[in-house]
Structures are given as structure tokens and as C-alpha cells.
Scaffold this motif. Structure first.
Motif, mmCIF file in Angstrom:
data_model
loop_
_atom_site.group_PDB
_atom_site.id
_atom_site.type_symbol
_atom_site.label_atom_id
_atom_site.label_comp_id
_atom_site.label_asym_id
_atom_site.label_seq_id
_atom_site.Cartn_x
_atom_site.Cartn_y
_atom_site.Cartn_z
ATOM 1 N N SER A 181 1.309 25.663 67.096
ATOM 2 C CA SER A 181 -0.060 25.531 66.507
ATOM 3 C C SER A 181 -0.632 24.573 67.575
ATOM 4 O O SER A 181 0.069 23.674 68.130
ATOM 5 N N ILE A 182 -1.937 24.890 67.729
ATOM 6 C CA ILE A 182 -2.811 23.839 68.902
ATOM 7 C C ILE A 182 -3.574 23.015 68.199
ATOM 8 O O ILE A 182 -3.449 22.051 67.648
ATOM 9 N N HIS A 183 -5.106 23.539 68.177
ATOM 10 C CA HIS A 183 -5.987 22.608 67.773
ATOM 11 C C HIS A 183 -6.341 22.925 66.419
ATOM 12 O O HIS A 183 -7.575 23.672 66.244
ATOM 13 N N VAL A 184 -5.677 22.429 65.465
ATOM 14 C CA VAL A 184 -5.835 22.870 64.256
ATOM 15 C C VAL A 184 -5.725 21.306 63.191
ATOM 16 O O VAL A 184 -4.949 20.693 63.998
ATOM 17 N N SER A 185 -6.021 21.284 62.079
ATOM 18 C CA SER A 185 -5.697 20.020 61.355
ATOM 19 C C SER A 185 -4.311 19.903 61.136
ATOM 20 O O SER A 185 -3.714 20.718 61.056
ATOM 21 N N LEU A 186 -3.904 18.981 60.694
ATOM 22 C CA LEU A 186 -2.435 18.825 60.357
ATOM 23 C C LEU A 186 -2.137 19.592 59.122
ATOM 24 O O LEU A 186 -1.036 20.098 58.933
ATOM 25 N N ARG A 187 -2.989 19.539 58.284
ATOM 26 C CA ARG A 187 -2.908 20.451 57.129
ATOM 27 C C ARG A 187 -2.689 21.677 57.415
ATOM 28 O O ARG A 187 -1.659 22.460 56.950
ATOM 29 N N ASP A 188 -3.483 22.471 58.260
ATOM 30 C CA ASP A 188 -3.423 23.788 58.608
ATOM 31 C C ASP A 188 -2.457 23.996 59.702
ATOM 32 O O ASP A 188 -1.623 25.189 59.555
ATOM 33 N N MET A 285 6.577 21.941 66.333
ATOM 34 C CA MET A 285 5.703 22.754 65.183
ATOM 35 C C MET A 285 4.475 22.485 64.922
ATOM 36 O O MET A 285 3.699 23.257 64.791
ATOM 37 N N TYR A 286 3.869 21.215 65.807
ATOM 38 C CA TYR A 286 2.446 21.203 65.804
ATOM 39 C C TYR A 286 2.148 20.244 66.964
ATOM 40 O O TYR A 286 2.942 19.806 67.690
#
Length: 347
Positions: A181-188, A285-286
Motif C-alpha cells: 500500500s502507498i499513501h494511506v493511513s496506517l490503519r487503512d 507491507m506499508y
């Protein structure tokens, strides 16, 4: 470069350092910049060229040559910056300021260059940094380059966005990482760690690195949780999502292993003069899990590469550096590495 398609370098946020480092490369690395041109705004590029010259004793600003088509860039002489205008500003945005008009100028350059690359008019694009807050103020519905490029590619292909998956890779001579995943919140980002998401990332990483390396890449998959979950003691994402994705990828002939503890896998993958890395790339993963290790090794060395799209796009691995914008002190080394990487990918 006389018969090759040119490369577009998008100007980035005109309140940041993008124009300065572009001007410095056209001045100091003319061989590497042969056949390149800038997509952006004339008023701001002239200011950036003047700022780059002012920081170097005895230098004068490089002139800007306005061109009408990408092919004309091949005829512009050295020590001159070819510009294909994609915006026309009426006033200068102050250095170092978040501004909606700057976000619009940056987005218009990227959108034009993406479409030109998809049409086959240019070999690819190298993107100078944009500012995500300025992008949002301009009403652009995408948080960064990767998402904007993905949207342009999907529109060009006439398909839904989910059918045009893209991934971000940050690469240096020592370490490569690809992000689930790229530019999303850590929760997302945690919610994005699914079997399907990890497997899709593995497929894109394998196909992209195979073209770059000429052989199947050794992909190390990082766990999400401390110690890769420690058999479910610290989380079950490894058991329920990551391991099944690795098994499915291996069944397709992809050389993937893990999930490995994320606090050590990057060290194992790092290549140095003393020891070659155990892996060719790490699937993280993030965002921060994957980018911190590469940037710690040196932001002047890393290159951001967009994977999975039918175009070549690279970028320096740093931001707009508003704190030093206009001083001419910004280091263009990462942008130069991005230009060289784009040449390799477009060959």
C-alpha cells in the motif's frame, strides 16, 4: 539520442526545489540530459534557472527554449533547457509556500506527460517532487504521483481503476523495496494486507523486476507484525493473508519467500561492497516500513519507480524541500539517478 524518443521531466511543485535541480542537471550533466525536456511552466522555470545560477559563482542562468512537440527537444542545443509548456502562470508562487496554483501546475505537467507516454510520444517521464497538500488544495483527487498516474492509465485503457493496479518501488544500488500500500493511513494500510493484495503485489514485482534484471528476482516478503507474528502470538495477518499469498505465488513460479521479520529482512537484502544481498527486492507491507530503510541509506541514492503501469515513470526519492527552495543548494543527485533509471527501463 538523435533517433530515440525523448524523456519528459515534470517540473514538480514550482514553490519547491524541482526546477532548481532540473536546471542544475541541464547545466552540469548535459550528456545525461540529452534528449530530455521539461513539462511545466515558463515563468517558474526561468526563476528556478536563475536561482540555480545564483548559487554557483560565475554562472549565468541557462536559457529556456520553448518547444511545441516532444520531438523538438532532440534539436535543442546543450546548455539550454527545453520546455514544453503544460501550464501558463500569471504570477510567481512564492518559494516554500503551499499554494493551490502550484499544485495545479504540478498536476497538469504530470497528467500531460502521462498521457504522452501512454500514446507513445515520449519514452517515459521523470517526475520532480510535488507537494501533496498543494495538490489537495488544487482539488486534485489523488494523494500523489502513483495514484494520479494510475488514474490516467486506467482512463487511457478505458477500464476501472481496480483493473490497473500500480505499485511503488524505491530502489538504490544497495536496496530495493516494493510497497503493498502507498499513501494511506496506517490503519487503512493494515486493512490492505490481504491475500489478494499481497499476491497482486508479488505478481507485479516479479514481472517488473524480471524485465529490469533479466532474470527472476528473489523476493523477500516482510511480515506485518513484530517477529512476523511469531506464529500468531503478535497477530494473525502472516498466517491468514501473507503466507497464503506467498504459497500461491510460488505455485506460479515466483521466487518469493517469507514472511520474514521486518526488523531484519532489509539488512539481509542490502547489497554492499562487503556482502551481496540475499534477496533482489523486499516486498514491504506499508509505506514507512519499506521506505525508511532505503532513505536511511541516503536520499541522494534512491529512485522511486512506478510498477505495473504501461509507461515508464521514475522520480527522486525526496520531497519539495520548501525550507531550502530558491537557494540553489538542493542536491540533484537523486534526480540524475532517476533519469538514468528511466533510460534503462525505456531501453
Amino acid at each position: 539520442m538523435s533517433t530515440a524518443r525523448p524523456l519528459a521531466i515534470t517540473q514538480g511543485d514550482p514553490a519547491g526545489i524541482g526546477g532548481e535541480i532540473i536546471a542544475r542537471l541541464f547545466r552540469d550533466a548535459p550528456a545525461d540530459l540529452a534528449g530530455c525536456f521539461v513539462a511545466g511552466d515558463l515563468l517558474h522555470l526561468r526563476r528556478a534557472s536563475a536561482a540555480a545560477a545564483a548559487a554557483a559563482a560565475g554562472q549565468v542562468p541557462l536559457p529556456v527554449a520553448v518547444i511545441g512537440t516532444p520531438a523538438e527537444a532532440l534539436e535543442v542545443p546543450p546548455q539550454c533547457i527545453p520546455l514544453l509548456p503544460t501550464s501558463q502562470a500569471n504570477a510567481l508562487v512564492p518559494w516554500g509556500r503551499v499554494d493551490a496554483s502550484a499544485g495545479r501546475i504540478a498536476a497538469e505537467a504530470v497528467s500531460w506527460a502521462a498521457d504522452a507516454a501512454l500514446r507513445g510520444e515520449i519514452a517515459g517521464l521523470v517526475t520532480a517532487p510535488l507537494h501533496k497538500e498543494a495538490l489537495a488544495q488544487a482539488g486534485v483527487p489523488y494523494p500523489g504521483h502513483t495514484e494520479l498516474l494510475q488514474a490516467r492509465a486506467a482512463a487511457f485503457a478505458g477500464c476501472p481503476l481496480e483493473q490497473m493496479p500500480a505499485r511503488m518501488m524505491l530502489a538504490s544500488e544497495e536496496l530495493r523495496t516494493v510497497l503493498v500500500s502507498i499513501h494511506v493511513s496506517l490503519r487503512d494500510a493494515i486493512e490492505a494486507v490481504t491475500r489478494e493484495g499481497v499476491l497482486q503485489s508479488l505478481r507485479i514485482t516479479h514481472a517488473s523486476l524480471f524485465r529490469l534484471l533479466g532474470s527472476a528476482p528473489r523476493i523477500a516478503v516482510a511480515g506485518l507484525n513484530p517477529h512476523a507474528g511469531e506464529g500468531g502470538l503478535f497477530g494473525r495477518e502472516e498466517i491468514e493473508a501473507i503466507e497464503p499469498a506467498i504459497q500461491a505465488a510460488r505455485a506460479e513460479g515466483i521466487d518469493a519467500s517469507g514472511p520474514w521479520p521486518p526488523d531484519t529482512v532489509f539488512m539481509r537484502a542490502r547489497s554492499s561492497a562487503e556482502r551481496p544481498g540475499e534477496f533482489d527486492v523486499v516486498l514491504a507491507m506499508y509505506h514507512d516500513q519499506g521506505l525508511i530503510p532505503v532513505k536511511y541509506l541516503g536520499v541522494d541514492k534512491g529512485v522511486n519507480v512506478t510498477l505495473g503501469l504501461p509507461l515508464v515513470r521514475t522520480s527522486p526519492d525526496h520531497g519539495t524541500a520548501f525550507d531550502i527552495a530558491g537557494t540553489g543548494r538542493a542536491d540533484p543527485a537523486s534526480l540524475l539517478a532517476a533519469v538514468r533509471m528511466a533510460r534503462r527501463l525505456a531501453a
